[in-house]
Design a protein around this motif. Structure first.
Motif, PDB file in Angstrom:
ATOM      1  N   HIS A  74       0.834  -1.194   0.000  1.00  0.00           N
ATOM      2  CA  HIS A  74       0.000   0.000   0.000  1.00  0.00           C
ATOM      3  C   HIS A  74       0.872   1.249   0.000  1.00  0.00           C
ATOM      4  N   ARG A  75       0.276   2.346  -0.357  1.00  0.00           N
ATOM      5  CA  ARG A  75       0.962   3.634  -0.372  1.00  0.00           C
ATOM      6  C   ARG A  75       1.024   4.196   1.039  1.00  0.00           C
ATOM      7  N   SER A  76       1.886   5.171   1.202  1.00  0.00           N
ATOM      8  CA  SER A  76       2.066   5.821   2.489  1.00  0.00           C
ATOM      9  C   SER A  76       2.248   7.317   2.265  1.00  0.00           C
ATOM     10  N   THR A  77       1.919   8.096   3.257  1.00  0.00           N
ATOM     11  CA  THR A  77       2.143   9.537   3.169  1.00  0.00           C
ATOM     12  C   THR A  77       3.553   9.915   3.596  1.00  0.00           C
ATOM     13  N   THR A  78       4.324   8.944   4.079  1.00  0.00           N
ATOM     14  CA  THR A  78       5.673   9.251   4.577  1.00  0.00           C
ATOM     15  C   THR A  78       6.782   8.651   3.726  1.00  0.00           C
ATOM     16  N   ILE A  80       7.780   7.394  -0.655  1.00  0.00           N
ATOM     17  CA  ILE A  80       7.371   7.233  -2.052  1.00  0.00           C
ATOM     18  C   ILE A  80       7.171   5.755  -2.364  1.00  0.00           C
ATOM     19  N   SER A  83       4.655   0.442   1.107  1.00  0.00           N
ATOM     20  CA  SER A  83       4.866  -0.288   2.347  1.00  0.00           C
ATOM     21  C   SER A  83       4.281  -1.685   2.182  1.00  0.00           C
TER      22      SER A  83
END
Length: 151
Positions: A74-78, A80, A83
């Motif tokens: 999945h994507r993360s805001t912390t 690029i 995760s």
């Protein structure tokens, strides 16, 4: 023991299902609290859908499946890079303490590296001390506490 960690195949369903049921029973999802059959069916189908970020590995020895792990990207805001969340890990009772769980975790580590993910994480119940003794050897505790709200 000769152990192979590999991606699940459609032919594995009959051996995967008892492991899946065992995993769910361990967390209290059996009998009247069991997952709906549609959830199991959908989970299984997601492993073979190229558009789904959900994956499964199995541990095999002499033609028998001894364990499973399910993970997703999945994507993360912390970061690029994606995760990797190791969502489920289970070995049958006879295989416990023989390195199957560790091998499955390392299998996820390898898949995460290939996918360009620098982070694999998971959670376990605070009472699952047996698993924690393994996890403390192969990863570090993050210190985060999980909160949730179920609707």
């Amino acid at each position: 023991m000769s152990l192979i960690i590999r991606s699940v195949t459609r032919q594995d369903y009959d051996q995967w299902l008892p492991l899946w049921d065992g995993y769910n029973a361990f967390y209290g999802r059996s009998g009247p609290t069991a997952l709906a059959p549609e959830i199991t069916k959908t989970t299984w189908q997601r492993f073979f859908d190229a558009y789904e970020p959900v994956h499964a590995l199995v541990a095999e020895s002499e033609g028998k499946l001894l364990g499973l792990t399910h993970y997703l990207f999945h994507r993360s805001t912390t970061a690029i890079e994606p995760s990797c969340y190791l969502q489920d890990l289970f070995t049958n009772e006879a295989a416990r303490g023989r390195g199957v769980g560790s091998a499955l975790i390392h299998g996820v580590y390898e898949r995460a590296k290939i996918a360009g993910s620098p982070r694999v994480y998971w959670q376990t119940h605070e009472t699952n001390t047996t698993a924690q003794s393994l996890y403390d050897k192969v990863a570090e505790r993050s210190g985060f506490i999980v909160y949730r709200k179920i609707f």
